[in-house]
Design a protein around this motif. Structure first.
Motif, PDB file in Angstrom:
ATOM      1  N   LEU A  13       0.821  -1.208   0.000  1.00 17.38           N
ATOM      2  CA  LEU A  13       0.000   0.000   0.000  1.00 17.38           C
ATOM      3  C   LEU A  13       0.859   1.264   0.000  1.00 17.38           C
ATOM      4  N   GLN A  14       1.966   1.264   0.693  1.00 16.09           N
ATOM      5  CA  GLN A  14       2.846   2.419   0.701  1.00 16.09           C
ATOM      6  C   GLN A  14       3.408   2.682  -0.693  1.00 16.09           C
ATOM      7  N   GLN A  15       3.671   1.644  -1.458  1.00 14.67           N
ATOM      8  CA  GLN A  15       4.135   1.803  -2.833  1.00 14.67           C
ATOM      9  C   GLN A  15       3.056   2.419  -3.718  1.00 14.67           C
ATOM     10  N   LEU A  16       1.797   2.228  -3.338  1.00 18.27           N
ATOM     11  CA  LEU A  16       0.670   2.737  -4.122  1.00 18.27           C
ATOM     12  C   LEU A  16       0.110   4.050  -3.584  1.00 18.27           C
ATOM     13  N   GLY A  17       0.776   4.662  -2.619  1.00 15.02           N
ATOM     14  CA  GLY A  17       0.317   5.950  -2.099  1.00 15.02           C
ATOM     15  C   GLY A  17      -0.082   5.951  -0.643  1.00 15.02           C
ATOM     16  N   GLY A  18      -0.135   4.798   0.012  1.00 14.75           N
ATOM     17  CA  GLY A  18      -0.392   4.738   1.438  1.00 14.75           C
ATOM     18  C   GLY A  18      -1.834   4.960   1.862  1.00 14.75           C
ATOM     19  N   VAL A  19      -2.797   4.631   0.988  1.00 11.83           N
ATOM     20  CA  VAL A  19      -4.215   4.822   1.302  1.00 11.83           C
ATOM     21  C   VAL A  19      -4.984   3.558   0.925  1.00 11.83           C
ATOM     22  N   ALA A  20      -5.952   3.190   1.771  1.00 14.54           N
ATOM     23  CA  ALA A  20      -6.829   2.056   1.453  1.00 14.54           C
ATOM     24  C   ALA A  20      -8.224   2.322   2.011  1.00 14.54           C
ATOM     25  N   THR A  21      -9.207   1.713   1.387  1.00 12.53           N
ATOM     26  CA  THR A  21     -10.599   1.791   1.824  1.00 12.53           C
ATOM     27  C   THR A  21     -11.086   0.389   2.160  1.00 12.53           C
ATOM     28  N   VAL A  22     -11.723   0.239   3.320  1.00 11.15           N
ATOM     29  CA  VAL A  22     -12.331  -1.030   3.732  1.00 11.15           C
ATOM     30  C   VAL A  22     -13.830  -0.767   3.836  1.00 11.15           C
ATOM     31  N   ARG A  23     -14.598  -1.503   3.042  1.00 10.75           N
ATOM     32  CA  ARG A  23     -16.035  -1.225   2.954  1.00 10.75           C
ATOM     33  C   ARG A  23     -16.822  -2.508   2.728  1.00 10.75           C
ATOM     34  N   LEU A  24     -18.140  -2.366   2.813  1.00 13.11           N
ATOM     35  CA  LEU A  24     -19.041  -3.470   2.492  1.00 13.11           C
ATOM     36  C   LEU A  24     -19.401  -3.386   1.009  1.00 13.11           C
ATOM     37  N   SER A  25     -19.446  -4.537   0.376  1.00  9.14           N
ATOM     38  CA  SER A  25     -19.815  -4.618  -1.032  1.00  9.14           C
ATOM     39  C   SER A  25     -20.973  -5.598  -1.158  1.00  9.14           C
ATOM     40  N   PRO A  26     -22.136  -5.130  -1.614  1.00  8.88           N
ATOM     41  CA  PRO A  26     -23.285  -6.031  -1.707  1.00  8.88           C
ATOM     42  C   PRO A  26     -23.110  -7.049  -2.828  1.00  8.88           C
ATOM     43  N   ARG A  27     -23.490  -8.271  -2.533  1.00  5.70           N
ATOM     44  CA  ARG A  27     -23.504  -9.347  -3.520  1.00  5.70           C
ATOM     45  C   ARG A  27     -24.927  -9.886  -3.563  1.00  5.70           C
ATOM     46  N   HIS A  28     -25.439 -10.048  -4.771  1.00  2.00           N
ATOM     47  CA  HIS A  28     -26.822 -10.476  -4.934  1.00  2.00           C
ATOM     48  C   HIS A  28     -26.871 -11.862  -5.559  1.00  2.00           C
ATOM     49  N   GLY A  29     -27.734 -12.697  -5.021  1.00  2.00           N
ATOM     50  CA  GLY A  29     -27.906 -14.046  -5.548  1.00  2.00           C
ATOM     51  C   GLY A  29     -28.889 -14.059  -6.700  1.00  2.00           C
ATOM     52  N   CYS A  30     -28.944 -15.158  -7.379  1.00  4.48           N
ATOM     53  CA  CYS A  30     -29.811 -15.262  -8.550  1.00  4.48           C
ATOM     54  C   CYS A  30     -31.296 -15.357  -8.181  1.00  4.48           C
ATOM     55  N   CYS A  31     -31.592 -15.709  -6.943  1.00  6.55           N
ATOM     56  CA  CYS A  31     -32.985 -15.906  -6.543  1.00  6.55           C
ATOM     57  C   CYS A  31     -33.462 -14.837  -5.563  1.00  6.55           C
ATOM     58  N   GLY A  32     -32.801 -13.710  -5.523  1.00  8.58           N
ATOM     59  CA  GLY A  32     -33.267 -12.610  -4.704  1.00  8.58           C
ATOM     60  C   GLY A  32     -32.548 -12.403  -3.389  1.00  8.58           C
ATOM     61  N   GLY A  33     -31.762 -13.347  -2.943  1.00  7.33           N
ATOM     62  CA  GLY A  33     -31.035 -13.181  -1.690  1.00  7.33           C
ATOM     63  C   GLY A  33     -29.791 -12.326  -1.895  1.00  7.33           C
ATOM     64  N   GLY A  34     -29.130 -11.997  -0.809  1.00  5.29           N
ATOM     65  CA  GLY A  34     -27.915 -11.205  -0.932  1.00  5.29           C
ATOM     66  C   GLY A  34     -27.141 -11.172   0.367  1.00  5.29           C
ATOM     67  N   ALA A  35     -25.932 -10.685   0.264  1.00  6.86           N
ATOM     68  CA  ALA A  35     -25.069 -10.553   1.434  1.00  6.86           C
ATOM     69  C   ALA A  35     -24.084  -9.422   1.196  1.00  6.86           C
ATOM     70  N   ASP A  36     -23.633  -8.817   2.273  1.00  6.41           N
ATOM     71  CA  ASP A  36     -22.591  -7.801   2.202  1.00  6.41           C
ATOM     72  C   ASP A  36     -21.257  -8.464   2.492  1.00  6.41           C
ATOM     73  N   ILE A  37     -20.299  -8.285   1.609  1.00  4.91           N
ATOM     74  CA  ILE A  37     -18.968  -8.859   1.745  1.00  4.91           C
ATOM     75  C   ILE A  37     -17.999  -7.721   2.054  1.00  4.91           C
ATOM     76  N   VAL A  38     -17.070  -7.932   2.972  1.00  6.30           N
ATOM     77  CA  VAL A  38     -16.080  -6.909   3.309  1.00  6.30           C
ATOM     78  C   VAL A  38     -14.968  -6.958   2.273  1.00  6.30           C
TER      79      VAL A  38
END
Length: 97
Positions: A13-38
């Motif tokens: 990360l320091q080679q790339l500027g020393g910044v990172a973001t940690v967030r939730l990313s929604p994932r949706h299933g084919c039948c309507g369900g879903g989950a948030d992935i870090v």
């Protein structure tokens, strides 16, 4: 706040500027369900005010406020130009109806 960034992730990360973001990313299933992935990204967020900034030696992390007390561990995997970050230790998955 319990967050760990491995030495190799910190160095990368320091080679790339020393910044990172940690967030939730929604994932949706084919039948309507879903989950948030870090996910972790080697960049600043588009809206930094929506995140909790964490200053570590040589590194600034922007963390989704819902993940602040999750006991996260950020690491990097891959090789050469194919490296990417990943997060261990959090499981805020939830079902969406």
């Amino acid at each position: 706040m319990a967050i760990e960034v491995t030495d190799r992730a910190r160095e990368w990360l320091q080679q790339l500027g020393g910044v990172a973001t940690v967030r939730l990313s929604p994932r949706h299933g084919c039948c309507g369900g879903g989950a948030d992935i870090v996910v972790a990204e080697a960049r600043a967020p588009d809206e930094p005010a929506r995140y909790t900034p964490v200053q570590l030696p040589g590194l600034t992390l922007y963390i989704d406020p819902t993940l602040v007390d999750q006991g996260l561990r950020v690491d990097v995997e891959g090789f050469l130009g194919l490296r990417h970050l990943f997060v261990d230790g959090a499981s805020p998955t939830r079902s969406k109806e």
